[in-house]
Every structure is written in C-alpha cells, then in structure tokens.
Design a protein around this motif. Sequence first.
Motif, PDB file in Angstrom:
ATOM      1  N   VAL A   1      47.387  48.062  22.718  1.00 54.57           N
ATOM      2  CA  VAL A   1      46.485  47.123  23.564  1.00 54.57           C
ATOM      3  C   VAL A   1      45.194  47.720  23.261  1.00 54.57           C
ATOM      4  N   ASN A   2      44.305  46.643  23.288  1.00 56.83           N
ATOM      5  CA  ASN A   2      42.845  46.828  22.979  1.00 56.83           C
ATOM      6  C   ASN A   2      42.026  45.801  23.573  1.00 56.83           C
ATOM      7  N   ILE A   3      41.839  46.028  25.124  1.00 55.84           N
ATOM      8  CA  ILE A   3      41.031  44.953  25.929  1.00 55.84           C
ATOM      9  C   ILE A   3      39.380  45.284  25.423  1.00 55.84           C
ATOM     10  N   ARG A   4      39.149  44.399  25.181  1.00 54.44           N
ATOM     11  CA  ARG A   4      37.463  44.279  24.863  1.00 54.44           C
ATOM     12  C   ARG A   4      36.665  43.497  25.625  1.00 54.44           C
ATOM     13  N   ALA A   5      37.311  42.683  26.541  1.00 56.64           N
ATOM     14  CA  ALA A   5      36.658  41.821  27.507  1.00 56.64           C
ATOM     15  C   ALA A   5      37.466  41.598  28.807  1.00 56.64           C
ATOM     16  N   VAL A   6      36.957  41.285  30.050  1.00 55.75           N
ATOM     17  CA  VAL A   6      37.589  41.063  31.092  1.00 55.75           C
ATOM     18  C   VAL A   6      37.036  39.560  31.723  1.00 55.75           C
ATOM     19  N   VAL A   7      38.056  38.714  32.147  1.00 57.01           N
ATOM     20  CA  VAL A   7      37.546  37.492  32.772  1.00 57.01           C
ATOM     21  C   VAL A   7      38.149  37.727  34.250  1.00 57.01           C
ATOM     22  N   LEU A   8      37.257  37.416  34.986  1.00 54.12           N
ATOM     23  CA  LEU A   8      37.589  37.673  36.514  1.00 54.12           C
ATOM     24  C   LEU A   8      37.622  36.183  37.462  1.00 54.12           C
ATOM     25  N   ASP A   9      38.681  36.016  38.102  1.00 55.44           N
ATOM     26  CA  ASP A   9      38.600  35.023  39.023  1.00 55.44           C
ATOM     27  C   ASP A   9      37.527  35.567  40.223  1.00 55.44           C
ATOM     28  N   LYS A  10      36.987  34.855  40.872  1.00 61.68           N
ATOM     29  CA  LYS A  10      36.131  35.017  42.115  1.00 61.68           C
ATOM     30  C   LYS A  10      36.811  34.999  43.536  1.00 61.68           C
ATOM     31  N   ASP A  11      37.327  33.743  43.831  1.00 58.14           N
ATOM     32  CA  ASP A  11      37.854  33.763  45.253  1.00 58.14           C
ATOM     33  C   ASP A  11      39.129  34.429  45.619  1.00 58.14           C
ATOM     34  N   ASN A  12      39.214  35.323  46.567  1.00 58.87           N
ATOM     35  CA  ASN A  12      39.997  36.103  46.805  1.00 58.87           C
ATOM     36  C   ASN A  12      40.682  37.208  45.795  1.00 58.87           C
ATOM     37  N   CYS A  13      39.648  37.434  44.864  1.00 60.58           N
ATOM     38  CA  CYS A  13      39.803  38.485  43.818  1.00 60.58           C
ATOM     39  C   CYS A  13      38.857  39.548  44.082  1.00 60.58           C
ATOM     40  N   PHE A  14      37.554  39.393  43.774  1.00 63.05           N
ATOM     41  CA  PHE A  14      36.489  40.250  44.357  1.00 63.05           C
ATOM     42  C   PHE A  14      35.522  39.736  45.400  1.00 63.05           C
ATOM     43  N   ALA A  15      35.758  38.420  45.756  1.00 64.46           N
ATOM     44  CA  ALA A  15      34.950  37.845  46.889  1.00 64.46           C
ATOM     45  C   ALA A  15      35.533  37.131  47.957  1.00 64.46           C
TER      46      ALA A  15
END
Length: 217
Positions: free
Chosen positions: A50-64
């Motif tokens: 596994v080599n995670i180079r980037a992260v995609v975030l949801d917004k609602d109910n994830c970090f906000a």
Amino acid sequence: MDMNAFNVSATLNVFRLIARPTLCLPHATISTFNQLPIPLNQAFAKYKNVNIRAVVLDKDNCFAIPHSNEVHKPYNDHFNTLKKAYPGRRLLIVSNTAGASSIDPDLKLASSVEASTGIHVLPHSTKKPGCGPEIMEYFRKYPETGVTRPDQIAIVGDRLTTDVMMANLMGSYAVWVKDGMVPLSETSVFARLEQRFARFLMRRGYEAPNPKSPFER
C-alpha cells in the motif's frame, strides 16, 4: 423533490450492487474522523504494498457538521495533522454539496470551504459515486501529488453507496467513517438501509474488493 439535490449517479450506480454487492464495503472502518490513522497506509495493514500518496475527503458528517463549511472543532488538531502529512494538492475535498455543479454552480460553497479549511475542493459535474474519472483527471493535472494510479488514493467518507462505492469503482482504498457526528437514527433512510446491507454482507464473510484500476487496461 428538489431535483438539484437528487443524486442520479448514486441511483444508477446502486444497481451495480446486484452484480457486485461488495462495492459498498470499505477496506477500513473508523468511528469518527479523529480515529483516522495518519499516515493512511496504517489503515490498510492487511493489504500488500500500500502506498497512499493522496487523500480524498468527504465533507458532511465526515470532518464537518452537515451544512457547515468549517472543520468540526474537536477535529481541528487531527485535521491539521492530516494536512501536514498530505500537503498541498495531495489532500482534496470531494463533496456532493460544495463543488457539485447541480448544488453549487457558482462554486460559492466550494470557495467558503476552501477558505475555512485551506484545502482545495473539487468542482465536479457528476455526483459521487460517479465522479471517479474527474478525481483522476484532477490528480493527473497536478503531477506534483505523485499520484499515477487510483490505488495510491484513499477515499474517506461516511456514506457506503457514495464515498465507499466510489473508491471501489475507481480502484482506490476506502475508509468508512461509521458514526460521524449525526446519530444513525437521524440520518436518511438510505443511509440506514446501506448500513444494514453492509452488516448483512460482512456477517457472511464478504470483504471489499482489492483495489484494481478500471482506468488502466
């Protein structure tokens, strides 16, 4: 029904679950955003290379909190740690509200989220789970991220039939934020049904598919 809010992409893609039910299963599960392992390679220890180079975030109910454009205060420190681990364009917000052309055509919501978080928001014409090609186009546009394949991306979100399913359709890794900030009893009927379906599958030993790019043959 507000047709701008209606998610055609999710409605059409959910039929894929008939043939491939494991598309809605995550590779890793956390309770809330504060439990997100950093770096994210740690979340996928059972997978090889596994080599995670980037992260995609949801917004609602994830970090906000839903309908808020700011990081939930108890998550601020962890959010900043994530930003340091994945600086610049290696961290991307993909929301079915902010940046979605049907909801946010003038990108005012996207601009507000970017201003409050310091993270780029993807403008996209197709809602999750169908905007995988637009995400890959974004990372190809910015080669400094180091992303050349979808399995170098981790998708983090609270919805199984949008965030998690998008990751599996792309060939990326999925982290499911199981609890978030909204009690399950207060979520949509679709959110409750998808959780029941996922529990049904996992009790029977089903697992998320191994990441495999549909964009490269």
